[in-house]
Design an enzyme around this catalytic site. Sequence first.
Site, mmCIF file in Angstrom:
data_model
loop_
_atom_site.group_PDB
_atom_site.id
_atom_site.type_symbol
_atom_site.label_atom_id
_atom_site.label_comp_id
_atom_site.label_asym_id
_atom_site.label_seq_id
_atom_site.Cartn_x
_atom_site.Cartn_y
_atom_site.Cartn_z
ATOM 1 C CG ASP A 204 90.639 20.879 28.063
ATOM 2 O OD1 ASP A 204 91.090 21.533 29.005
ATOM 3 O OD2 ASP A 204 90.381 19.616 28.160
ATOM 4 C CE LYS A 230 95.190 19.124 35.006
ATOM 5 N NZ LYS A 230 95.315 17.553 35.214
HETATM 6 C C1 PLP Z 1 93.221 18.183 28.565
HETATM 7 C C2 PLP Z 1 92.635 18.297 30.130
HETATM 8 N N1 PLP Z 1 91.216 18.601 30.372
HETATM 9 C C3 PLP Z 1 90.738 18.738 31.490
HETATM 10 C C4 PLP Z 1 91.350 18.206 32.616
HETATM 11 C C5 PLP Z 1 90.399 18.482 33.890
HETATM 12 O O1 PLP Z 1 91.029 19.152 34.790
HETATM 13 P P1 PLP Z 1 90.455 19.165 36.051
HETATM 14 O O2 PLP Z 1 90.436 17.888 36.654
HETATM 15 O O3 PLP Z 1 91.601 20.171 36.936
HETATM 16 O O4 PLP Z 1 88.943 19.896 36.008
HETATM 17 C C6 PLP Z 1 92.424 17.690 32.530
HETATM 18 C C7 PLP Z 1 93.100 17.187 33.726
HETATM 19 O O5 PLP Z 1 94.141 16.382 33.666
HETATM 20 C C8 PLP Z 1 93.298 17.754 31.490
HETATM 21 O O6 PLP Z 1 94.355 17.038 31.371
#
Ligand code: PLP
Length: 410
Positions: A204, A230
């Site tokens: 992830d 991000k």
């Molecule tokens: C570590 C991590 N994984 C997954 C996500 C999910 O990302 P998204 O909401 O852009 O799909 C985030 C979002 O903050 C995150 O910080």
Amino acid sequence: MSAALRPFDVAAIRAEFPILQQQLEGKPLVYLDNAATTQKPMAVIQAITDYYSQCNANVHRGAHQLADEATRRFELSRDKVASFIQAYDRCEVIWTSGTTEAINIVANGIAQRLKPGDEVLVTEMEHHANLVTWQQACLRSGASLKIVPIHDNGALDTEAFAALLSANTRLVALPHVSNALGTVNPIQDLTRLAKAHGALVLIDGAQGIAHGGVNVREIGCDFYAFSGHKVFGPTGVGVLWGKAEVLQDWPVWQTGGEMIAQVTYHSATWGELPNRLEAGTPNIAGVIGLAAAIDWLTQFDVSAIQAHERALLAYATTLATDFEGIQLVGTAADKIGVFSFVLQGSHPADVGFLLDKQGIAIRTGSHCAQPLMQRLGLPGTARASFSVYNTLEEVDALFRALKKTQRMLA
Ligand SMILES: Cc1ncc(COP(=O)(O)O)c(C=O)c1O
């Protein structure tokens, strides 16, 4: 540093972000919520505007020049992402709506192969996107979800990780960087261990991607997931990178236009990668914006970006040592970008509210990691998260505002 790279000059960088030029509550905006989403440089905003004002058309299917140009920009974006993360092949870059969808594509595929007795490993520091998805895949298939513990400082317990791996481990799903703690996991070593047990490995990368230097070949994982927003790109677009040998016969995610080879009224066959995992009209403007973000970011030396962010974190950590009543949450030796804390005797939500009144934007709460907060025995934390455009003066402003907040809440 290569001569072609642009010098890392924070003032010049800040000038490229229109949103950072504004005042909030009569004070210059101090944006410290970068782990939630990063701000967008003019180059990204312009690339999206250019697409809509110069060549808005659907991709891959038009018989006219606008469609050709839209397709060219769209597919060039795939090349840019492939080279940014050192993919083996451009077909391994699958456009998604973000990290969450990318993880769900992997889960949808693997859930069909999981059976009772199989194991999926995740960690105690997961974001819900990389926890609930696997929890539900295991519930559906009868496989077991194993949770790798963390140490109290937020570092992963790597010995426990090694001990939990077995011949039954089908998948290991790990965050590159924890959004709640800032811990940088040794993903290359952990991947090597997991591969030795024959497991698939998903990283992830929602937080890892923004700090630069992701090389999926070096990591050795099977999948790396991240979101455009991000990493200075738009919302609603992201990437699932997967090894072609793994993805080429991966169960399809959604069905519809673009992902098929042949269709009759009663049957269909699927196209090749990447299209077989990209049904329907994609987020064309988002993809083009994400490529512009990558162009923007790769002007700089990765080590300069990382050094800047580590310097901001080190400075905040030093100021915290002289600040009575602050408890830092997540103090692993290897961490980046995230400064999570609680002010003793105060609820994080009150701290966030009062900081906002002083022009400082942070995030408070469980950071989509409720089980992690339970593990730490906290209702949540306040989190300042740093990016390339933040300054030491902004860290000073945070601490000045925190002092005032502390007095107000006393
Ligand atoms: C570590 C991590 N994984 C997954 C996500 C999910 O990302 P998204 O909401 O852009 O799909 C985030 C979002 O903050 C995150 O910080």
